[in-house]
Design a protein around this motif. Structure first.
Motif, PDB file in Angstrom:
ATOM      1  N   UNK A 124      56.617  31.955  56.873  1.00 14.65           N
ATOM      2  CA  UNK A 124      56.312  31.579  57.998  1.00 14.65           C
ATOM      3  C   UNK A 124      56.444  32.800  59.361  1.00 14.65           C
ATOM      4  N   UNK A 138      51.586  32.552  65.964  1.00 10.56           N
ATOM      5  CA  UNK A 138      52.546  32.301  65.100  1.00 10.56           C
ATOM      6  C   UNK A 138      52.722  30.879  64.813  1.00 10.56           C
ATOM      7  N   UNK A 139      52.972  30.772  63.345  1.00  7.32           N
ATOM      8  CA  UNK A 139      53.234  29.682  62.553  1.00  7.32           C
ATOM      9  C   UNK A 139      54.346  28.690  63.414  1.00  7.32           C
ATOM     10  N   UNK A 140      55.359  29.517  63.869  1.00  9.99           N
ATOM     11  CA  UNK A 140      56.769  29.042  64.537  1.00  9.99           C
ATOM     12  C   UNK A 140      56.923  29.734  65.763  1.00  9.99           C
ATOM     13  N   UNK A 141      57.066  28.708  66.914  1.00 15.27           N
ATOM     14  CA  UNK A 141      57.454  29.367  68.034  1.00 15.27           C
ATOM     15  C   UNK A 141      57.985  28.067  68.977  1.00 15.27           C
ATOM     16  N   UNK A 142      59.266  28.163  69.015  1.00 12.99           N
ATOM     17  CA  UNK A 142      59.917  26.920  69.774  1.00 12.99           C
ATOM     18  C   UNK A 142      60.461  27.572  70.959  1.00 12.99           C
ATOM     19  N   UNK A 143      59.616  27.780  71.860  1.00 11.49           N
ATOM     20  CA  UNK A 143      60.004  28.216  73.271  1.00 11.49           C
ATOM     21  C   UNK A 143      59.441  27.437  74.338  1.00 11.49           C
ATOM     22  N   UNK A 159      53.036  38.107  60.481  1.00  9.38           N
ATOM     23  CA  UNK A 159      53.437  38.701  59.033  1.00  9.38           C
ATOM     24  C   UNK A 159      52.951  39.935  58.740  1.00  9.38           C
ATOM     25  N   UNK A 197      44.838  39.430  57.518  1.00 13.69           N
ATOM     26  CA  UNK A 197      46.295  39.472  57.122  1.00 13.69           C
ATOM     27  C   UNK A 197      47.017  38.180  57.605  1.00 13.69           C
ATOM     28  N   UNK A 198      47.032  37.910  58.926  1.00 12.44           N
ATOM     29  CA  UNK A 198      47.598  36.800  59.441  1.00 12.44           C
ATOM     30  C   UNK A 198      46.996  35.438  59.294  1.00 12.44           C
ATOM     31  N   UNK A 213      62.517  32.975  56.634  1.00 13.67           N
ATOM     32  CA  UNK A 213      61.198  32.345  55.913  1.00 13.67           C
ATOM     33  C   UNK A 213      60.124  33.224  56.070  1.00 13.67           C
ATOM     34  N   UNK A 243      62.044  31.101  66.621  1.00 13.92           N
ATOM     35  CA  UNK A 243      61.097  30.518  65.883  1.00 13.92           C
ATOM     36  C   UNK A 243      61.103  29.040  65.816  1.00 13.92           C
ATOM     37  N   UNK A 244      62.502  28.945  65.445  1.00 11.09           N
ATOM     38  CA  UNK A 244      63.021  27.234  64.963  1.00 11.09           C
ATOM     39  C   UNK A 244      64.146  26.748  65.552  1.00 11.09           C
ATOM     40  N   UNK A 280      58.342  24.879  55.659  1.00 11.46           N
ATOM     41  CA  UNK A 280      57.341  25.050  56.673  1.00 11.46           C
ATOM     42  C   UNK A 280      55.940  25.428  56.230  1.00 11.46           C
ATOM     43  N   UNK A 299      62.727  23.826  61.833  1.00 10.48           N
ATOM     44  CA  UNK A 299      61.699  24.339  60.310  1.00 10.48           C
ATOM     45  C   UNK A 299      62.636  24.104  59.237  1.00 10.48           C
ATOM     46  N   UNK A 300      62.986  25.108  58.487  1.00 11.06           N
ATOM     47  CA  UNK A 300      63.642  25.156  57.394  1.00 11.06           C
ATOM     48  C   UNK A 300      62.671  25.739  56.371  1.00 11.06           C
ATOM     49  N   UNK A 321      60.209  35.290  65.241  1.00 15.73           N
ATOM     50  CA  UNK A 321      59.086  35.055  64.792  1.00 15.73           C
ATOM     51  C   UNK A 321      58.094  36.283  64.933  1.00 15.73           C
ATOM     52  N   UNK A 354      59.235  34.222  60.023  1.00 18.00           N
ATOM     53  CA  UNK A 354      60.454  33.877  60.762  1.00 18.00           C
ATOM     54  C   UNK A 354      61.655  34.437  60.117  1.00 18.00           C
TER      55      UNK A 354
END
Lengths: 476, 476
Positions: A386, B185-190, A355, B105-106, A383, A429-430, A156, A152-153, A352, A388
């Motif tokens: 995101x 989620x915008x990020x979910x690396x699972x 928000x 919101x999300x 982040x 998350x990343x 994103x 990610x970083x 994550x 995160x």
């Protein structure tokens, strides 16, 4: 092929210089950079071409020997470290470091897996374009690694994770065959999405050897601001305000607690925070990218921040007046993990959370963690745009970091991951799963998803030789 | 379970009203909307819940009966049509049409598979947000269908295809189990990217029953322009100019040949082109979305178009002065396929070509097609910003459309697809493979990719009951 024939065969395929077997030569490949995981490789193979990668895979397959692909070795979950058996081959992609092509008209860069991210960024910049993937490890992380972990970083929010930038892949399958899929098209609906299946698979389904990546126009102007905030809720409110006003031009929104800044100040005293650290418990680093010009960027940023200050939604803010000042702000953000590392290993999380839940999530978990470990230091940053957070827990000042970690890691993980998952969040998350989070994957992931994942793994790697034990532990 | 028990069992599971078996009741489900494919279903099952979808799949599985999922039945490649065997069950998702939730919101909307795209767009708009996926069939196409085909449309340039908007899925596997993966989620690396594997799989790996979709802020202002151009090269140059100046705010860039406009004028005389049709051979419909205000949008558009006119890069242009004028411009674009349909079936293509090759590709192929079929009408339009053309071939005026198609389709396909693939393009940009392009998939796709696809199919659908024959023809 017997396992004793394997090393001579690898040397014949790659040249003797590119098969390392002496422990001293292999040391850098045997351990992850955080020094959390250490393995014992049988050998390290350093192929120079895709065909050589395929040859290594075929030889290992014939010998029944497992392969651990490795890029820049900057991963945070042990995904590129061999096990302790002394049998695995580390397949290091670092010799395959070329940018094969840049196409300015089509805005595509093709790079090999071992190409360092910063080199790819530089090549894009030299062509007048932007490769927006940006992360702290970019000086060592490689294209193959950032794709295999779907890194990610900080950008994103606007440009998406590594996956969102990838148009095509070249990869070697577990059978040692080469999939030539380096499409440069924005649209190509011709069958199953193998690209996204390999992205984020951490080398367990095949080995990425090259990728085509989407480039963007360089912004005409950038503005960076540092904002002091009373609490996380205020940071979320500022995020929503900035997204509404700036839409795609909001390219960075990093949350930083004052505890992070105190650590950076201790270990990197030359880095000065733009506002007094004690002015607020939370800060946000906000970046705006503008397609018009400096004056327009400045005016838009002032509008957003002015309204927030006027509404009492922000306590104070500093806008970078020069590129050097902007870089200094980012340097503070990027030195947080290094400052943490200076105090010994910490308990890292890569959470994550939607928000909308962020403020109550942070407040509730911080209270519970402090009750559990009154002296522990919560080092929370990430982040926010995101959803995160890197919600890290550092041993008390003067305490033994390793002993603290050994004592508290399991309980901290359970508390934070349970709390995140309860509100629809994620335990990764990343950073990915690697070795560090396989138990979490089994515990939290939907069981039907796990079955599907196991079926895909068996289908593409029936011998189980591609980075075994990573992501999915051996099936029970 | 025998196949004779299946219908009573389906009726018991869904209620008798929701299992159709009379030919008259099934007619609308047996044929695609272009009337190119017609099948004979055994029955049509209309589940109302995800649990009922799972029940239908389990019953069919026990009976060894194949399932053809169907959404709005607006696909262009026959992917939702049953075969002629009289044995397949059409599983129509149309009763599952709810927007389950909108989270402002999300910025996430969760909709069921049978929810019509336009309804989901409306729900987002009512919440003050934008669901940017937009395509001509949006009044009938469903969320499940647009995801299963990874549909594109007119806003891909900025927002990506359907895949890029999807954060999570709920789906029923070939085993009749429910994967609950509606992450927001915008990020979910699972673990492996099952979401993107099901997206674009056209129902051959499982059945999407619901999806969480990313929403965006509504633009503060929009401006639409109609530009006359001397050739495709000028259109590409205008695209590059607009992308450099507008970046993410360029939200539409549609290429339209004057032949398209003549067809629209003939069949929809109430739709008036903003510039004379004979003023140029090519036109572009350009859309700018602005996060500031009308005046700013207007000024930016004038800057881009003014510079293009001044440089002689555009021949003429008209900017919509009202929302009604903008909608009229889009209406012309969207009536092209309808005008074509009024003249009978045509030979459709959905080609992607790198933008840098577009001008020579169109010039070369048009010359060769005209040599081959001097009277045929080339009806070329599409999403130039994505390198995606609908390069359709209509029978000569007064000719028998069906006879023309039967005579020339194979040669036209070969000519255009070969030419596209030769320059790194694709034979299917956004419509998918379905039944129409399985031969192309086998011919053009990388053989290693095909092997991987077959392995994935066998892994997730070992009985081969999920939409068999679509995408991947039965293995030889």
């Amino acid at each position: 092929m017997t396992t004793t024939d394997l090393l001579p065969a690898l040397r014949a395929a790659l040249g003797a210089d590119y098969v390392l077997a002496a422990p001293a030569d292999m040391a850098g490949y045997a351990e992850d950079w955080r020094k959390r995981y250490r393995g014992v490789p049988r050998a390290v193979a350093l192929p120079g071409t895709t065909e050589q990668v395929a040859a290594v895979v075929r030889l290992c397959r014939d010998a029944g020997v497992a392969i651990v692909p490795q890029g820049g070795n900057t991963g945070l979950v042990g995904g590129a470290t061999p096990d302790a058996s002394g049998t695995q081959i580390v397949l290091a992609l670092k010799r395959m470091r070329r940018v094969r092509s840049i196409d300015v008209a089509d805005r595509v860069l093709v790079a090999e897996a071992g190409c360092v991210l910063a080199e790819a960024q530089r090549a894009a910049r030299a062509a007048g374009l932007l490769l927006p993937l940006s992360l702290a490890a970019e000086g060592s992380a490689t294209i193959g690694g950032v794709l295999s972990t779907n890194a990610g970083g900080t950008a994103v929010l606007r440009y998406g994770s590594a996956r969102a930038l990838c148009l095509g892949l070249e990869a070697v399958t577990a059978q040692g065959e080469i999939w030539r899929g380096l499409s440069t098209l924005r649209k190509d609906n011709t069958g199953y999405d193998l690209r996204d299946l390999l992205i984020g698979a951490e080398g367990t389904l095949g080995i990425i050897t090259a990728a085509s990546l989407m480039l963007y126009p360089q912004p005409a102007a950038r503005r960076t601001a540092w904002v002091a905030l009373a609490d996380v809720a205020a940071a979320v409110a500022l995020l929503n305000r900035a997204r509404d006003a700036l839409d795609a031009d909001l390219t960075g929104f990093e949350l930083i607690s004052s505890a992070c800044l105190r650590l950076v100040a201790r270990h990197f005293p030359a880095l000065h925070a733009p506002l007094p650290i004690d002015a607020a418990p939370w800060f946000v680093l906000l970046e705006l990218s503008d397609s018009e010009d400096d004056a327009h960027a400045q005016a838009r940023l002032e509008t957003v921040l002015g309204a927030a200050l006027e509404a009492g939604a922000a306590l104070d803010c500093a806008v970078a007046a020069s590129l050097a000042q902007a870089e200094a702000m980012w340097a503070i953000r990027e030195h947080i993990p290094l400052a943490q590392a200076s105090e010994g290993l910490n308990i890292k999380h890569d959470i994550a959370v939607p928000v909308s839940h962020m403020a109550t999530f942070v407040a509730d978990t911080a209270t519970r963690l402090t009750q559990m470990m009154p002296q522990a230091r919560l080092v929370i940053f990430g982040h926010l745009g995101d959803g995160n957070l890197h919600y890290n827990i550092q041993a008390p000042v003067q305490a033994d970091a390793d002993a603290f970690r050994a004592q508290h890691e399991h309980a901290c993980n359970a508390l934070l991951h349970d709390a995140a998952v309860r509100v629809g969040g994620s335990f990764s998350a990343e950073h990915g799963v690697g070795l560090l989070k396989t138990a979490e994957l089994i515990h939290y992931k939907d069981p039907v998803a796990l079955q599907m994942m196991r079926a895909v793994k068996r289908a593409l790697d029936p011998q189980g030789l591609m980075n075994p034990g990573k992501v999915l532990p051996a099936a029970s």
